[in-house]
Every structure is written in C-alpha cells, then in structure tokens.
Design a protein around this motif. Structure first.
Motif, mmCIF file in Angstrom:
data_model
loop_
_atom_site.group_PDB
_atom_site.id
_atom_site.type_symbol
_atom_site.label_atom_id
_atom_site.label_comp_id
_atom_site.label_asym_id
_atom_site.label_seq_id
_atom_site.Cartn_x
_atom_site.Cartn_y
_atom_site.Cartn_z
ATOM 1 N N ASP A 1 -10.262 10.690 -22.336
ATOM 2 C CA ASP A 1 -10.018 12.124 -22.567
ATOM 3 C C ASP A 1 -9.275 12.684 -21.339
ATOM 4 O O ASP A 1 -9.068 11.964 -20.348
ATOM 5 N N ALA A 2 -8.884 13.955 -21.397
ATOM 6 C CA ALA A 2 -8.024 14.507 -20.343
ATOM 7 C C ALA A 2 -8.659 14.412 -18.949
ATOM 8 O O ALA A 2 -7.981 13.960 -18.010
ATOM 9 N N PRO A 3 -9.938 14.788 -18.749
ATOM 10 C CA PRO A 3 -10.509 14.670 -17.394
ATOM 11 C C PRO A 3 -10.570 13.220 -16.912
ATOM 12 O O PRO A 3 -10.301 12.942 -15.738
ATOM 13 N N GLU A 4 -10.880 12.282 -17.830
ATOM 14 C CA GLU A 4 -10.931 10.865 -17.434
ATOM 15 C C GLU A 4 -9.545 10.388 -17.009
ATOM 16 O O GLU A 4 -9.386 9.667 -16.023
ATOM 17 N N PHE A 5 -8.530 10.784 -17.780
ATOM 18 C CA PHE A 5 -7.167 10.347 -17.490
ATOM 19 C C PHE A 5 -6.682 10.947 -16.155
ATOM 20 O O PHE A 5 -6.015 10.280 -15.370
ATOM 21 N N LYS A 6 -7.083 12.199 -15.903
ATOM 22 C CA LYS A 6 -6.705 12.847 -14.641
ATOM 23 C C LYS A 6 -7.315 12.074 -13.455
ATOM 24 O O LYS A 6 -6.643 11.808 -12.451
ATOM 25 N N LYS A 7 -8.582 11.696 -13.615
ATOM 26 C CA LYS A 7 -9.264 10.931 -12.557
ATOM 27 C C LYS A 7 -8.556 9.581 -12.381
ATOM 28 O O LYS A 7 -8.313 9.123 -11.257
ATOM 29 N N TYR A 8 -8.198 8.958 -13.503
ATOM 30 C CA TYR A 8 -7.498 7.675 -13.467
ATOM 31 C C TYR A 8 -6.168 7.803 -12.704
ATOM 32 O O TYR A 8 -5.849 6.983 -11.845
ATOM 33 N N ARG A 9 -5.426 8.874 -13.029
ATOM 34 C CA ARG A 9 -4.120 9.066 -12.384
ATOM 35 C C ARG A 9 -4.268 9.302 -10.884
ATOM 36 O O ARG A 9 -3.368 9.013 -10.111
ATOM 37 N N VAL B 1 -4.808 11.335 -1.518
ATOM 38 C CA VAL B 1 -5.567 11.605 -2.756
ATOM 39 C C VAL B 1 -6.700 10.590 -2.955
ATOM 40 O O VAL B 1 -7.330 10.554 -3.987
ATOM 41 N N ARG B 2 -6.948 9.769 -1.942
ATOM 42 C CA ARG B 2 -8.050 8.791 -1.940
ATOM 43 C C ARG B 2 -8.015 7.884 -3.163
ATOM 44 O O ARG B 2 -8.956 7.848 -3.961
ATOM 45 N N PRO B 3 -6.918 7.132 -3.348
ATOM 46 C CA PRO B 3 -6.848 6.231 -4.511
ATOM 47 C C PRO B 3 -7.739 5.016 -4.328
ATOM 48 O O PRO B 3 -8.173 4.712 -3.208
ATOM 49 N N LYS B 4 -8.004 4.334 -5.430
ATOM 50 C CA LYS B 4 -8.729 3.053 -5.374
ATOM 51 C C LYS B 4 -7.715 1.906 -5.462
ATOM 52 O O LYS B 4 -7.966 0.819 -4.975
ATOM 53 N N ILE B 5 -6.620 2.183 -6.166
ATOM 54 C CA ILE B 5 -5.597 1.147 -6.368
ATOM 55 C C ILE B 5 -4.237 1.729 -6.000
ATOM 56 O O ILE B 5 -3.911 2.846 -6.409
ATOM 57 N N ILE B 6 -3.469 0.955 -5.243
ATOM 58 C CA ILE B 6 -2.069 1.345 -5.009
ATOM 59 C C ILE B 6 -1.171 0.286 -5.627
ATOM 60 O O ILE B 6 -1.308 -0.910 -5.341
#
Ligand SMILES: Nc1ncnc2c1ncn2[C@@H]1O[C@H](COP(=O)(O)OP(=O)(O)OP(=O)(O)O)[C@@H](O)[C@H]1O
Length: 311
Positions: free
Chosen positions: A83-91, A171-176
């Motif tokens: 959903d939109a919040p999950e996708f935002k977190k993913y991005r 933005v504190r990513p987990k994956i680059i």
C-alpha cells in the motif's frame, strides 16, 4: 532481503523503425526472467556490457519501473502489492544512486541545500537538527565545509559523487543500489569513493548492489558477482572464486576481452528475439545445441550458478 523472482522488464517501442527492424514485435526485452537475491549485509556486484539490462534491473528493484513479469520482493513483501505507506517506506529504505550524479543534483541549489532537502522530505526535524545532520554527513563523506555554498557545477566529479552518496545516506537507507557510481572518476578518486562506501557500509548497516562494467573492480570488493548478458543472468558466483568462472562470457570479461566489440556487433539484440543462447554468436566454444535451446541458470557447484550448455 531484496529479491527478484523471474523478473522481466519489456519496453514496447512502436514508432522507431530501427527497433521494428530488430524486434518485429516492437518489444525490447531489457530484463528477461531474472531471479536473484541481495542478502542482508551483502555487497552484490552486477556486471555486463552496455545494453545488457543492468540499469533496467536496478530501476525495477528500486521500484521505478513496473515489471512486465515476475516479482520484486522486499523482506518477503511483493512491491506490486504494497500500500502507499509501505511503498513510501520501501522507497526510503532502498535507494538508487545513478551513474550520472549531475542529472540528479538540482543545479540551482547550493551544496548545503542539496543535503538538507532529503531531510525535509523524509524526516520531521527542525532547522538546527537538520544543520547538525548535514555537518555530520559532510564530515563523514569528506566534503569540506568550504564547499557548502557552492552549486553542483562548481564541484568536481568526485565531489558531486560524494554529495550524491551523502544525500542518500541522510535518509537512512538499508540498501543502496549504485549504478556505475565510480564512472567518470580517475583511479585515485574511484578508490577513495569505493573505500568510503565500504567504510560507511559497516557504520550504517547497509547492503549494496554495485553495478559496473568493470568486473575486476567489482570482484575485488563484492561478496558475490552476477554477470548479465542481453537481459539475462548468465553466471552468479562468489567473487573470491572468480578463477572458477565457467561461462565463456564471464571468462572473456575476466580476460578484459568482452568489451572489445567486433565492428557492427549489435549489443541491443536480445536473446529472446531468437532461439538458443544469446551469447552463441560470439561464443568461442559454441555447440549446435547453443543455437537451438536457451540454457537455464543452474547450479554448477555450491553457491555457483551458470547458464551454459557446456557447464
Ligand atoms: N525506457 C526505455 N525504453 C525503451 N528501451 C529502453 C528503455 N530503457 C532501456 N531500454 C533498452 O533496454 C536495454 C537495456 O538497457 P539498460 O540501460 O538497462 O542497459 P545497461 O546494461 O544498464 O547499459 P549501460 O551499461 O550502457 O548503462 C537497451 O537495449 C536499452 O536501449
């Protein structure tokens, strides 16, 4: 952690006569049935020559291109079903650094504004907190304070790449996913940026997908290497084991031969447009079956996959 399962990305190009000539169904199969996983804490390298589909695969994994088939799974969740919040977190957690940092840095913004921008979008911080974070990341990425007021055009290529890396880290990513992050830099700057990326990996708990033409460089820093040819993975192996590469294309890359293209060689003709192995026409050891059947990616030894009839 981040997984492609039978991932395909096709582009339908209707109004280009050249494309029609090479692809009668108007379809460029940039990525074809690719399955691979980036594991937690891993540095995975993706190599292949120009047009092999590396950037398209990276964009699909980053959620910027919709797959034509298959799935992208992040921590077990299908990107298409978020959903939109999950996708935002993913991005936020999966960040893409492109080879051309010039195009991603707004030329009208000063360096300090460029670094503050991702904090404004992604975090609820006041001005003083943002400034503290910007100063800290400048220090970590070796960007001198004296550059704070400069515009991107007033920075060197190496400085611009460090600004891109700093913006991403904020933005504190987990994956680059870094697509040719070192291209255009001289040897010393390449080494410095790579060293910096590896140091920050531990500190930030990152996993990397590093994309490059340069198999030597990739294999020296990655845990595993995936080799792509004409939209397909042809070999996946541990980088410490490169001497046991089986696929003739990987061997050519290791010998520094594959980028020496014969005149008129068509890089953008994809395997699926015809039958058989996409590499058969260039393969020094091809057999009749190579022109008839497409080899699948299969295990040749532990943690080593290869798509070749001779493997
Ligand atoms: N938006 C698009 N529309 C049509 N075709 C595309 C599009 N993006 C990529 N392609 C085609 O898909 C194929 C793979 O391109 P891609 O950029 O993924 O390759 P690459 O391996 O990253 O190349 P390079 O190393 O030069 O960046 C190429 O034939 C390219 O022309």
């Amino acid at each position: 952690m981040l997984k492609a399962e039978n991932l395909s990305v096709h582009f339908v190009v209707r109004h280009n006569p050249l494309v029609r000539l090479k692809h009668p169904d108007h379809t460029i199969r940039a990525v074809s049935d690719v399955s691979i996983e980036l594991k937690n804490g891993e540095i995975l390298g993706l190599v292949g020559e120009s047009g092999s589909g590396k950037t398209t695969l990276a964009r699909a994994l980053a959620g910027l291109v919709r797959p034509s088939g298959g799935q992208v799974l992040y921590r077990g969740s299908d990107l298409q079903k978020m959903d939109a919040p999950e996708f935002k977190k993913y991005r936020r957690e999966v960040q893409l650094i492109l080879q051309d940092s010039d195009s991603t840095l707004d030329p009208r913004m000063r360096l300090v504004e460029l670094l503050e921008e991702p904090l404004k979008i992604n975090r609820h911080l006041d001005k003083a907190e943002r400034q503290d974070l910007v100063s800290a990341i400048m220090e970590k990425t070796f960007i001198p304070p004296s550059l704070a007021g400069r515009y991107p055009t007033e920075l060197s290529g190496g400085q611009r790449q460090r600004v891109s890396l700093a913006r991403t880290l904020l933005v504190r990513p987990k994956i680059i996913i870094a697509d040719e992050p070192l291209s255009g830099l001289d040897t010393i700057l390449r080494y410095q940026l790579l060293k910096l990326m590896l140091e920050l990996k531990e500190e930030y708990g990152l996993s990397y997908l590093l994309i490059s033409h340069d198999l030597q460089m990739i294999s020296s820093v990655c845990n595993r290497v995936a080799v792509m040819y004409r939209g397909k993975l042809v070999e996946v192996m541990e980088s410490g084991n490169m001497s046991s590469a089986v696929h003739p294309y990987t061997k050519m890359l290791l010998a520094g031969l594959a980028l020496e293209l014969e005149e008129g060689h068509d890089l953008h003709h994809h395997a699926e447009d015809g039958q058989g192995c996409g590499f058969a026409g260039r393969c020094p050891v091809h057999l009749p079956i190579c022109h008839q059947e497409t080899p699948s990616l299969k295990g040749v030894s532990e943690n080593h996959l290869c798509a070749c009839h001779l493997a």
